[in-house]
Design an enzyme around this catalytic site. Structure first.
Site, mmCIF file in Angstrom:
data_model
loop_
_atom_site.group_PDB
_atom_site.id
_atom_site.type_symbol
_atom_site.label_atom_id
_atom_site.label_comp_id
_atom_site.label_asym_id
_atom_site.label_seq_id
_atom_site.Cartn_x
_atom_site.Cartn_y
_atom_site.Cartn_z
ATOM 1 C CE1 TYR A 15 -3.199 -3.010 0.593
ATOM 2 C CE2 TYR A 15 -2.091 -3.307 2.693
ATOM 3 C CZ TYR A 15 -2.961 -3.753 1.726
ATOM 4 O OH TYR A 15 -3.594 -4.959 1.886
ATOM 5 C CE1 TYR A 140 -8.430 -5.783 1.929
ATOM 6 C CE2 TYR A 140 -8.143 -7.308 3.760
ATOM 7 C CZ TYR A 140 -7.651 -6.687 2.630
ATOM 8 O OH TYR A 140 -6.381 -6.963 2.190
ATOM 9 C CG ASP A 240 -12.356 -13.682 5.472
ATOM 10 O OD1 ASP A 240 -11.443 -14.199 6.147
ATOM 11 O OD2 ASP A 240 -12.155 -12.763 4.663
ATOM 12 C CE LYS A 269 -5.062 -10.552 8.802
ATOM 13 N NZ LYS A 269 -3.861 -9.918 8.262
#
Length: 423
Positions: A15, A140, A240, A269
Site C-alpha cells: 500500500y 474486506y 472469513d 494470520k
C-alpha cells in the site's frame, strides 16, 4: 549501498509508492512483544504483525518446531504426495472448526480465492449456474482479484479497480454494536435472497468483526439469521475467519458467538503464530463430497508451496501452544483493559467512536487525515501502530503484559490529544 538504501531504492512496500512517501523503519530484531530498530529504539508492537503473532516473537516452542522440521524436510510438493505435519495440522483444524475437509494454501487472500472457486464448483456440481456472491458493505476479504470482487466496491481500498472486477451483490452491513438492532439490514438481506438466490453461489462474511473495511463490531444474531437464509435458499455460507480466528474476539472462531457453523471457513494470520505464510480453507463434508462425486470431480487449485512442511510444523506447534495456554483468560484481561483505557478517548473532539472486543481495541477518528501524525507520535514514544484511514487501533499478542498494553492505549490517546492541541 546499505541494506536500507537498497530498500529505499528498489523495494515496493505494501500500500505504498516507490520510493516510499512515508518513513520506513529499519527493524533488526524482535523478541516477545517488542520490535528493535537499527537506530536503537525499542517499540512495543501494538499490531502483532498484522494480527498474526498471537504468541509474540521468538517463542522457544515455535522456534524449536522450525529447527526440528528443517532438518527433516523443509519442503515437498503436495501434488500426489503427503507428509505427517500436514495430516496432523488438518486433523487439528477439523477438531477446532467442526468441519471436515481441509485445503492448505499460501495466504489469506488465496484461501478466499479457493473458497469462492469451491462455492462455484459446488453449485455447478449440482447442475446450477450460480456464479455470483453476496457480501456485506464495508467488507474486506483480501487483495487478489477474486477476493477484491467481494470487498466493498465503494468504501474499500480496491474501489480503484472498478469494473475490472467480477460484479457481485452487496447488502447492507449490520449496524455497529454487539447488541445493536439489525431489523432493517435483515429485511434488506431477506429481500436480496428472495430476488437473487438463483444466481448466488455463496454469502461471504467476516463474522462479528469487519476488519480492514472499518473495524466494525456487530451483533452475532445477524449471523444466525444469515445462516438460516443460506440454508433455506441453498446458498453456501463462507465465514472469513482470517482476522478473527484463533482467539482474537475471545472465542476460538468468531462464528462461535452466534453458535453457527458455516459451510466453508477461511483461516490464516494466527494459524502459524506469525512465523510463516500459510492459510487454509475448511469445508463441510457435504461440500467436498458433492464436488468430488460429480463430473467435475476435483478442486482445480494447487499452489507450489501448498502444505509446506515448515509452515505446517510451526502451525501445529502454535495451535498446541494456544490450547495449552490460558488464552481465554489472557484475551479477557486484554479486553477488560481496552474497555477501561479506551474510555479516556471518548470525549476527545477528534474522536468519533471507541469500541473493542477480545484482543482488539479501536479508536475511530472524525477525519482520515491524521493517521500519519498519530503513527509518528506513537513511534516517537515507543509504540508501533499502523492506523488506516480514520481508524487508530491495536490488536495485540495474547502474551503482552499489562503495563505495555496500558502504554499502547495511553500513547494512542496522547497522540490524538497532541494533534488537537497543535491544530
Amino acid at each position: 549501498m546499505t541494506w536500507l538504501e537498497i530498500d529505499n531504492e528498489h523495494v515496493w512496500h505494501p500500500y505504498n509508492s516507490l520510493p516510499s512517501k512515508t518513513k520506513i523503519l529499519p527493524v533488526v530484531s524482535t523478541n516477545k512483544t517488542s520490535i528493535f530498530l537499527q537506530t536503537g529504539e525499542e517499540l512495543i508492537d501494538a499490531m502483532s504483525s498484522w494480527w498474526s503473532a498471537i504468541h509474540g516473537y521468538n517463542h522457544p516452542k515455535l522456534n524449536e518446531a522450525l529447527k526440528k522440521q528443517v532438518e527433516i524436510m523443509p519442503h515437498i510438493m503436495f501434488g500426489g504426495l503427503a507428509h505427517e505435519q500436514s495430516s496432523l495440522l488438518s486433523q487439528k483444524l477439523v477438531n477446532l472448526t467442526g468441519l471436515h475437509s481441509v485445503f492448505l494454501c499460501d495466504s489469506g487472500s488465496v484461501s478466499v480465492e479457493v473458497a469462492l472457486k469451491t462455492a462455484i464448483l459446488y453449485q455447478k456440481a449440482k447442475g446450477l449456474k450460480k456464479y455470483k456472491f453476496f457480501a456485506l458493505e464495508h467488507a474486506y476479504h483480501g487483495d487478489t482479484l477474486g477476493a477484491m470482487s467481494v470487498c466493498d466496491p465503494q468504501n474499500s481500498m480496491h474501489s480503484i479497480y472498478g469494473s475490472y472486477l467480477s460484479e457481485n451483490i452487496f447488502v447492507k452491513a449490520p449496524k455497529l454494536g454487539f447488541s445493536s438492532d439489525f431489523g432493517e439490514e435483515m429485511k434488506a438481506l431477506e429481500e436480496a435472497f428472495e430476488k437473487y438466490h438463483e444466481e448466488i453461489a455463496a454469502f461471504i462474511v467476516e463474522p462479528i468483526v469487519q476488519g480492514a473495511g472499518g473495524m466494525r463490531i456487530y451483533n452475532p444474531e445477524y449471523l444466525k439469521k444469515a445462516r438460516e437464509l443460506c440454508t433455506k435458499y441453498d446458498v453456501l455460507l463462507i465465514a472469513d475467519e482470517i482476522a478473527t480466528g484463533f482467539g482474537h474476539t475471545g472465542k476460538m472462531f468468531a462464528c462461535e458467538w452466534a453458535e453457527i457453523k458455516p459451510d466453508i471457513m477461511t483461516i490464516g494470520k494466527g494459524l502459524t503464530g506469525g512465523y510463516m505464510t500459510m492459510a487454509a480453507m475448511v469445508t463441510s463434508r457435504s461440500v467436498s463430497e458433492i464436488i468430488s462425486n460429480s463430473e467435475i470431480g476435483v478442486l482445480m487449485h494447487g499452489p507450489t508451496f501448498m502444505a509446506n512442511p515448515l509452515a505446517c510444523s510451526v502451525a501445529n506447534a502454535s495451535i498446541d501452544l494456544l490450547l495449552e495456554s490460558n488464552w481465554q483468560d489472557n484475551v479477557k484481561n486484554i479486553e477488560n483493559i481496552f474497555t477501561q483505557e479506551l474510555q479516556n478517548a471518548k470525549d476527545l473532539k477528534f474522536v468519533k467512536d471507541v469500541r473493542n472486543i477480545g484482543a482488539i481495541g479501536i479508536i475511530e477518528l472524525v477525519d482520515d487525515c491524521y493517521a500519519q501524525k498519530v503513527q509518528d507520535y506513537c513511534v516517537k514514544n515507543g509504540v508501533w501502530i499502523r492506523p488506516f484511514g480514520k481508524l487508530v487501533y491495536s490488536i495485540v499478542a495474547y502474551t503482552i503484559n499489562e503495563n505495555d498494553l496500558r502504554k499502547i492505549v495511553k500513547t494512542m490517546i496522547d497522540a490524538i490529544k497532541n494533534i488537537e492541541e497543535n491544530i
